[in-house]
Design an enzyme around this catalytic site. Structure first.
Site, PDB file in Angstrom:
ATOM      1  N   THR A 109      46.359  43.160  25.859  1.00  0.00           N
ATOM      2  CA  THR A 109      44.852  42.663  25.279  1.00  0.00           C
ATOM      3  C   THR A 109      44.615  41.864  24.486  1.00  0.00           C
ATOM      4  O   THR A 109      45.567  41.585  23.916  1.00  0.00           O
ATOM      5  CB  THR A 109      44.217  44.239  25.058  1.00  0.00           C
ATOM      6  OG1 THR A 109      43.375  43.946  25.190  1.00  0.00           O
ATOM      7  CG2 THR A 109      44.425  45.216  23.606  1.00  0.00           C
ATOM      8  N   LYS A 159      47.117  37.804  26.075  1.00  0.00           N
ATOM      9  CA  LYS A 159      46.837  37.929  27.517  1.00  0.00           C
ATOM     10  C   LYS A 159      47.109  36.639  27.928  1.00  0.00           C
ATOM     11  O   LYS A 159      47.770  36.690  29.109  1.00  0.00           O
ATOM     12  CB  LYS A 159      45.466  37.577  28.192  1.00  0.00           C
ATOM     13  CG  LYS A 159      44.413  39.462  27.698  1.00  0.00           C
ATOM     14  CD  LYS A 159      43.108  40.099  28.863  1.00  0.00           C
ATOM     15  CE  LYS A 159      43.266  41.395  28.521  1.00  0.00           C
ATOM     16  NZ  LYS A 159      42.232  41.583  29.209  1.00  0.00           N
ATOM     17  N   ASN A 173      47.786  41.395  32.799  1.00  0.00           N
ATOM     18  CA  ASN A 173      47.596  42.079  31.595  1.00  0.00           C
ATOM     19  C   ASN A 173      48.272  42.976  31.434  1.00  0.00           C
ATOM     20  O   ASN A 173      48.063  44.601  31.140  1.00  0.00           O
ATOM     21  CB  ASN A 173      45.448  42.201  31.440  1.00  0.00           C
ATOM     22  CG  ASN A 173      45.529  43.170  32.899  1.00  0.00           C
ATOM     23  OD1 ASN A 173      46.049  42.616  34.041  1.00  0.00           O
ATOM     24  ND2 ASN A 173      44.628  44.002  32.738  1.00  0.00           N
ATOM     25  N   ASP A 203      42.890  42.938  35.915  1.00  0.00           N
ATOM     26  CA  ASP A 203      41.509  43.223  36.091  1.00  0.00           C
ATOM     27  C   ASP A 203      40.042  42.565  37.479  1.00  0.00           C
ATOM     28  O   ASP A 203      39.186  43.858  37.320  1.00  0.00           O
ATOM     29  CB  ASP A 203      40.677  42.318  34.895  1.00  0.00           C
ATOM     30  CG  ASP A 203      40.571  42.521  33.509  1.00  0.00           C
ATOM     31  OD1 ASP A 203      41.211  43.863  33.225  1.00  0.00           O
ATOM     32  OD2 ASP A 203      41.209  41.867  32.421  1.00  0.00           O
ATOM     33  N   GLY A 230      29.386  34.620  33.480  1.00  0.00           N
ATOM     34  CA  GLY A 230      29.633  34.587  32.299  1.00  0.00           C
ATOM     35  C   GLY A 230      30.669  33.721  33.077  1.00  0.00           C
ATOM     36  O   GLY A 230      30.748  33.016  34.650  1.00  0.00           O
ATOM     37  N   ALA A 231      31.760  32.888  31.968  1.00  0.00           N
ATOM     38  CA  ALA A 231      33.135  32.143  32.389  1.00  0.00           C
ATOM     39  C   ALA A 231      34.294  32.721  31.836  1.00  0.00           C
ATOM     40  O   ALA A 231      34.787  31.889  31.540  1.00  0.00           O
ATOM     41  CB  ALA A 231      32.936  30.871  32.353  1.00  0.00           C
ATOM     42  N   GLY A 265      36.596  35.476  30.379  1.00  0.00           N
ATOM     43  CA  GLY A 265      38.100  36.574  30.844  1.00  0.00           C
ATOM     44  C   GLY A 265      38.024  37.196  32.171  1.00  0.00           C
ATOM     45  O   GLY A 265      38.619  36.726  33.128  1.00  0.00           O
TER      46      GLY A 265
HETATM   47  P1  NDP Z   1      35.030  36.028  27.014  1.00  0.00           P
HETATM   48  O1  NDP Z   1      34.249  35.947  25.578  1.00  0.00           O
HETATM   49  O2  NDP Z   1      36.455  35.711  27.541  1.00  0.00           O
HETATM   50  O3  NDP Z   1      33.859  35.685  27.607  1.00  0.00           O
HETATM   51  C1  NDP Z   1      32.057  35.887  28.143  1.00  0.00           C
HETATM   52  C2  NDP Z   1      31.377  35.748  28.543  1.00  0.00           C
HETATM   53  O4  NDP Z   1      29.991  35.460  28.208  1.00  0.00           O
HETATM   54  C3  NDP Z   1      31.910  33.718  28.036  1.00  0.00           C
HETATM   55  O5  NDP Z   1      30.955  33.210  29.120  1.00  0.00           O
HETATM   56  C4  NDP Z   1      29.916  33.511  27.510  1.00  0.00           C
HETATM   57  O6  NDP Z   1      29.331  32.322  28.083  1.00  0.00           O
HETATM   58  C5  NDP Z   1      29.138  34.976  27.292  1.00  0.00           C
HETATM   59  N1  NDP Z   1      27.387  35.520  27.466  1.00  0.00           N
HETATM   60  C6  NDP Z   1      28.645  35.678  25.931  1.00  0.00           C
HETATM   61  N2  NDP Z   1      27.197  36.297  25.054  1.00  0.00           N
HETATM   62  C7  NDP Z   1      26.229  35.816  25.708  1.00  0.00           C
HETATM   63  C8  NDP Z   1      25.048  35.916  26.112  1.00  0.00           C
HETATM   64  N3  NDP Z   1      24.622  36.268  24.670  1.00  0.00           N
HETATM   65  N4  NDP Z   1      24.234  35.250  27.131  1.00  0.00           N
HETATM   66  C9  NDP Z   1      24.714  34.950  28.213  1.00  0.00           C
HETATM   67  N5  NDP Z   1      25.832  34.739  28.126  1.00  0.00           N
HETATM   68  C10 NDP Z   1      27.389  35.811  27.847  1.00  0.00           C
HETATM   69  O7  NDP Z   1      34.763  37.794  27.032  1.00  0.00           O
HETATM   70  P2  NDP Z   1      35.187  38.541  28.178  1.00  0.00           P
HETATM   71  O8  NDP Z   1      35.061  37.653  29.985  1.00  0.00           O
HETATM   72  O9  NDP Z   1      36.869  38.834  27.904  1.00  0.00           O
HETATM   73  O10 NDP Z   1      34.988  40.595  28.229  1.00  0.00           O
HETATM   74  C11 NDP Z   1      32.918  40.206  28.745  1.00  0.00           C
HETATM   75  C12 NDP Z   1      32.928  41.228  28.951  1.00  0.00           C
HETATM   76  O11 NDP Z   1      34.013  42.315  29.430  1.00  0.00           O
HETATM   77  C13 NDP Z   1      33.174  42.285  28.435  1.00  0.00           C
HETATM   78  O12 NDP Z   1      32.344  43.166  27.221  1.00  0.00           O
HETATM   79  C14 NDP Z   1      34.667  43.046  27.788  1.00  0.00           C
HETATM   80  O13 NDP Z   1      34.362  44.788  27.786  1.00  0.00           O
HETATM   81  C15 NDP Z   1      34.199  43.038  29.916  1.00  0.00           C
HETATM   82  N6  NDP Z   1      35.426  43.613  30.214  1.00  0.00           N
HETATM   83  C16 NDP Z   1      34.983  44.927  31.084  1.00  0.00           C
HETATM   84  C17 NDP Z   1      36.466  45.293  32.004  1.00  0.00           C
HETATM   85  C18 NDP Z   1      36.306  46.057  33.075  1.00  0.00           C
HETATM   86  O14 NDP Z   1      37.085  46.844  33.065  1.00  0.00           O
HETATM   87  N7  NDP Z   1      34.776  47.154  32.809  1.00  0.00           N
HETATM   88  C19 NDP Z   1      37.620  44.311  31.994  1.00  0.00           C
HETATM   89  C20 NDP Z   1      37.215  43.128  31.260  1.00  0.00           C
HETATM   90  C21 NDP Z   1      36.832  42.915  30.314  1.00  0.00           C
HETATM   91  P3  NDP Z   1      29.766  31.226  27.197  1.00  0.00           P
HETATM   92  O15 NDP Z   1      31.009  30.325  27.385  1.00  0.00           O
HETATM   93  O16 NDP Z   1      28.748  30.399  27.030  1.00  0.00           O
HETATM   94  O17 NDP Z   1      29.975  31.312  25.339  1.00  0.00           O
END
Ligand code: NDP
Length: 284
Positions: free
Chosen positions: A67, A71, A92, A107, A131-132, A134
């Site tokens: 984690t 990753k 992962n 994931d 979102g874009a 992980g």
């Molecule tokens: P990252 O930090 O890699 O990516 C976050 C993404 O969300 C980015 O694209 C970012 O946009 C966007 N973002 C963040 N804040 C906002 C906002 N206020 N409005 C719009 N877009 C936003 O995070 P991860 O992808 O690793 O994780 C995302 C979520 O997924 C976490 O909450 C994590 O806990 C959850 N998760 C759940 C899993 C499950 O098994 N249920 C597994 C893995 C993750 P930008 O590119 O513009 O910054």
């Protein structure tokens, strides 16, 4: 026959890691399945990952979870990758097959299992992802590899959004499009499956929801969230109000753990025990 006192070892490397409850869930599953496996939660700092990965071989660990922040770095430290992990560029989970480390990204597989468990098939579907990062990367590549026709990536950072859309278009059979997230963005009407893959709504910010035009969410869409704590998000409540079928992020988290369990043990995971254990840990 001589008694075996040696347990099979698995666990997780991360930092910060102290509050990660995965071990409680996996240990409950090992106990239920009657398997002599131990899951150890380990703090490994970024620069120490190569040594930690080598330790898996030396100490005959059966596998490991990775984690934050490992990753992506771990990809270069394994001997083989699954085709999905190769494209996603992040892993992962690792399985140690007699010293050869094989890496996968589960994931997206956990997400997909949540869909199939609800009788939903992604083939031929249009999947729109908010979102874009992980999670979005893993979900989009997995859906594309399992037959989704079109992946829309809605993201605020144009660069990150375009990179992911280009990755899906160039490395998978699906088409992909980047949609800029400006103001209350509307969801394309062709969308079959809508996914929140941003952290918006995660505890303690449970009163927040992604800023989209919720009136563009229709009853024909399946709406999914990756947020697992609390899994009853405002995003899903808004979709539910509009008649959409909803799928919660807790299932994805449990299913990802279940896929890892099976990769390590070869045994089907006791999902109910895993779900109940996590609910207890999150006070749900
Ligand atoms: P990252 O930090 O890699 O990516 C976050 C993404 O969300 C980015 O694209 C970012 O946009 C966007 N973002 C963040 N804040 C906002 C906002 N206020 N409005 C719009 N877009 C936003 O995070 P991860 O992808 O690793 O994780 C995302 C979520 O997924 C976490 O909450 C994590 O806990 C959850 N998760 C759940 C899993 C499950 O098994 N249920 C597994 C893995 C993750 P930008 O590119 O513009 O910054």
């Amino acid at each position: 026959m001589a008694k075996n006192y040696r347990s099979q070892l698995v666990g997780v490397f991360g930092n910060p890691i102290d509050e990660n409850p995965t071990g409680v869930m996996e240990e409950a599953a090992f106990a239920k399945a009657g398997l002599d496996f131990r899951y150890i939660t380990m703090k490994v700092e970024k620069g120490n990952l190569p040594a930690a990965m080598q330790a898996l071989r030396v100490m005959n660990f059966r596998g490991i979870n990775l984690t934050i922040p490992h990753k992506v770095d771990a990809v270069k430290l394994v001997d083989e990758l699954s085709p999905e992990a190769e494209i996603i560029g992040a892993i992962n989970v690792v399985v140690n097959n007699n010293g050869r480390l094989w890496g996968d990204n589960t994931d997206g597989k956990g997400f997909l299992k949540s869909l199939t468990d609800s009788g939903i098939d992604v083939s031929g579907k249009t999947v729109t992802i908010l979102g874009a990062g992980g999670a979005a990367r893993a979900i989009s590549v997995e859906c594309a590899m399992k037959g989704a026709a079109k992946i829309n990536i809605i993201n605020a950072s144009e660069e990150r959004g375009k990179v992911l859309a280009d990755l899906v278009s160039s490395k998978t059979p699906a088409k992909a499009e980047y949609i800029q997230w400006i103001g209350k963005v509307s969801i394309p009407e062709q969308t079959d499956i809508l996914v929140n893959a941003t952290p918006v709504g995660l505890y303690p910010n449970v009163d927040k929801k992604p800023e989209i035009n919720y009136d563009s969410v229709t009853a024909s869409m399946i709406v999914c969230d990756v947020i697992f704590n609390d899994p009853n998000t405002l995003f899903l409540a808004e979709a539910d109000k509009r008649g959409a079928k909803t799928i919660r992020g807790l299932g994805m988290l449990v299913n990802q753990g279940a896929v890892n369990f099976t990769l390590w043990t070869g045994v089907e995971a006791p999902i109910d025990v895993m779900t109940e254990t996590l609910k207890k840990e999150f006070n749900l």
